[in-house]
Design a protein around this motif. Structure first.
Motif, PDB file in Angstrom:
ATOM      1  N   GLU A  23       6.692  -1.359  -5.482  1.00 25.65           N
ATOM      2  CA  GLU A  23       6.962  -2.770  -5.781  1.00 25.65           C
ATOM      3  C   GLU A  23       5.684  -3.480  -6.220  1.00 25.65           C
ATOM      4  OE1 GLU A  23       8.656  -6.848  -3.692  1.00 25.65           O
ATOM      5  OE2 GLU A  23       8.844  -4.961  -2.630  1.00 25.65           O
ATOM      6  N   LYS A  24       4.588  -3.212  -5.542  1.00 25.24           N
ATOM      7  CA  LYS A  24       3.300  -3.818  -5.909  1.00 25.24           C
ATOM      8  C   LYS A  24       2.860  -3.336  -7.293  1.00 25.24           C
ATOM      9  CE  LYS A  24       1.868  -3.893  -1.093  1.00 25.24           C
ATOM     10  NZ  LYS A  24       0.990  -3.273  -0.101  1.00 25.24           N
ATOM     11  N   VAL A  27       5.064  -4.979 -10.097  1.00 26.60           N
ATOM     12  CA  VAL A  27       4.736  -6.396 -10.317  1.00 26.60           C
ATOM     13  C   VAL A  27       3.470  -6.528 -11.146  1.00 26.60           C
ATOM     14  CG1 VAL A  27       3.958  -8.508  -9.152  1.00 26.60           C
ATOM     15  CG2 VAL A  27       5.961  -7.274  -8.292  1.00 26.60           C
ATOM     16  N   GLU A  28       2.432  -5.791 -10.808  1.00 24.12           N
ATOM     17  CA  GLU A  28       1.169  -5.883 -11.541  1.00 24.12           C
ATOM     18  C   GLU A  28       1.283  -5.312 -12.950  1.00 24.12           C
ATOM     19  OE1 GLU A  28      -1.652  -7.509 -10.719  1.00 24.12           O
ATOM     20  OE2 GLU A  28      -0.408  -8.221  -9.061  1.00 24.12           O
ATOM     21  N   LYS A  30       3.887  -5.090 -14.950  1.00 25.81           N
ATOM     22  CA  LYS A  30       4.680  -5.912 -15.875  1.00 25.81           C
ATOM     23  C   LYS A  30       3.867  -7.044 -16.500  1.00 25.81           C
ATOM     24  CE  LYS A  30       9.327  -4.918 -14.339  1.00 25.81           C
ATOM     25  NZ  LYS A  30      10.593  -5.443 -13.812  1.00 25.81           N
TER      26      LYS A  30
END
Length: 95
Positions: A23-24, A27-28, A30
């Motif tokens: 997930e981390k 997010v970064e 994208k």
């Protein structure tokens, strides 16, 4: 356009940990230049099989991603739980 599929096989008890780290990473990633798509998909029939499916405008954009701070920090964390897998790189061709 460049597409890459990174398949990861893990143990059942490591699925949640991979999802948390992924997930981390998603997010970064994208936020990066040239990123068209970058998501983690989990096999419906076998939750221990998952794939990052990513699309990039250019191969240089993909290379920049692979050299980014967050990738170098987070992907090795995911690999700690990986017991098998493969990476396949594709180039889009119009028909």
């Amino acid at each position: 356009m460049i597409a890459m599929v990174v398949k990861i096989i893990t143990e059942t008890n490591d699925i949640q940990r991979i999802k948390e780290v992924a997930e981390k990473l998603v997010v970064e990633t994208k936020k990066e230049k040239g990123c068209i798509e970058y998501d983690l998909y989990i096999n419906i029939e076998d939750k221990t099989s998952m794939s990052f499916i990513e699309k990039w405008e250019t191969k240089d954009d993909l290379e920049n991603h692979l050299n980014s701070e967050h990738f170098k920090r987070l992907y090795p964390e995911i690999c700690k739980y990986k017991i098998d897998g493969e990476t396949v790189l594709y180039e889009k061709h119009s028909v």
